[in-house]
Design a protein around this motif. Structure first.
Motif, mmCIF file in Angstrom:
data_model
loop_
_atom_site.group_PDB
_atom_site.id
_atom_site.type_symbol
_atom_site.label_atom_id
_atom_site.label_comp_id
_atom_site.label_asym_id
_atom_site.label_seq_id
_atom_site.Cartn_x
_atom_site.Cartn_y
_atom_site.Cartn_z
ATOM 1 N N ASN A 47 6.050 10.080 1.204
ATOM 2 C CA ASN A 47 5.276 11.135 0.534
ATOM 3 C C ASN A 47 4.539 12.022 1.533
ATOM 4 O O ASN A 47 3.364 12.330 1.360
ATOM 5 C CB ASN A 47 4.286 10.532 -0.476
ATOM 6 C CG ASN A 47 4.983 9.821 -1.600
ATOM 7 O OD1 ASN A 47 6.016 10.284 -2.083
ATOM 8 N ND2 ASN A 47 4.444 8.696 -2.021
ATOM 9 N N HIS A 62 9.427 5.018 -0.925
ATOM 10 C CA HIS A 62 8.162 4.774 -1.628
ATOM 11 C C HIS A 62 7.511 3.447 -1.258
ATOM 12 O O HIS A 62 6.561 3.029 -1.920
ATOM 13 C CB HIS A 62 8.384 4.790 -3.152
ATOM 14 C CG HIS A 62 8.907 6.085 -3.663
ATOM 15 N ND1 HIS A 62 8.150 7.221 -3.706
ATOM 16 C CD2 HIS A 62 10.130 6.426 -4.140
ATOM 17 C CE1 HIS A 62 8.873 8.216 -4.189
ATOM 18 N NE2 HIS A 62 10.083 7.759 -4.450
ATOM 19 N N SER A 63 8.039 2.774 -0.236
ATOM 20 C CA SER A 63 7.505 1.447 0.081
ATOM 21 C C SER A 63 7.796 1.059 1.525
ATOM 22 O O SER A 63 8.553 1.718 2.226
ATOM 23 C CB SER A 63 8.133 0.396 -0.845
ATOM 24 O OG SER A 63 9.529 0.312 -0.609
ATOM 25 N N LYS A 77 1.862 5.234 -1.542
ATOM 26 C CA LYS A 77 1.833 6.617 -2.034
ATOM 27 C C LYS A 77 0.903 7.427 -1.166
ATOM 28 O O LYS A 77 -0.020 6.948 -0.600
ATOM 29 C CB LYS A 77 1.364 6.682 -3.485
ATOM 30 C CG LYS A 77 2.371 6.121 -4.453
ATOM 31 C CD LYS A 77 1.876 6.317 -5.855
ATOM 32 C CE LYS A 77 2.869 5.721 -6.837
ATOM 33 N NZ LYS A 77 2.445 5.850 -8.202
#
Length: 175
Positions: A45, A159-160, A175
């Motif tokens: 992100n 995302h991880s 995030k």
């Protein structure tokens, strides 16, 4: 006096050379360790994530619950404590963590892991780990890995962040 100055300069150059040789040798020695230093990095992100860790191998050993005991703080790698750095503030499993560099520890369990971000990034192993210095703790569920991994590795995903070793994978959302 001029002879003493030349001798002093030569001695200084000699000791500087010895120091630099030793420093270069120490760096080379880390790469030759059985669990060499490795870096995993990526962007989640728009936020840079960097993980530095010692990469141990299974070498036929039983890892989870044996070499790495359940219910005890683990440095999440080998040698020095694993570190994780975030260039910007992030949210880990729904909890806020300020930008910075952290000691990264876990408490593995058969059914649940505690993921720890500690304010003391530079330490050897978990020998002086102090829970009072934790910036954040979250819990996640481990899962069976799709494939056996001889070496411990980390991946910064979309995302991880995922830790995988032997037959286990553990991921935490970022995030």
């Amino acid at each position: 006096m001029q002879k003493n100055t030349k001798t002093g300069v030569l001695a200084a150059v000699f000791f500087a050379f010895l120091f630099l040789s030793f420093a270069a040798s120490a760096q080379d020695d880390k790469a030759k360790r059985p669990s060499p230093p490795v870096t995993a990095s990526g962007i989640i992100n728009g936020k840079s994530v960097t993980i530095n860790y010692g990469q141990p191998s299974v070498k036929g050993r039983e890892i989870w619950g044996n070499l790495v005991p359940y219910g005890e703080v683990w440095r999440a790698g080998a040698n020095e404590a694993t570190t994780i750095a975030f260039a910007k503030d992030v949210t880990i499993e729904g909890k806020t963590l300020p930008a910075g560099k952290y000691g990264f520890f876990t408490i593995p369990g058969a059914n649940e892991w505690t993921i720890i971000f500690n304010k003391v990034p530079n330490q050897w192993g978990a020998f002086k780990y102090d829970a009072a210095q934790d910036a954040l703790r979250v819990t996640v569920k481990p899962k069976q890995a799709k494939a056996f991994s001889e070496k411990l590795w980390y991946a910064v995903n979309k995302h991880s962040v995922t830790l995988a070793w032997a037959n286990t994978e553990v991921a935490f959302g970022v995030k």
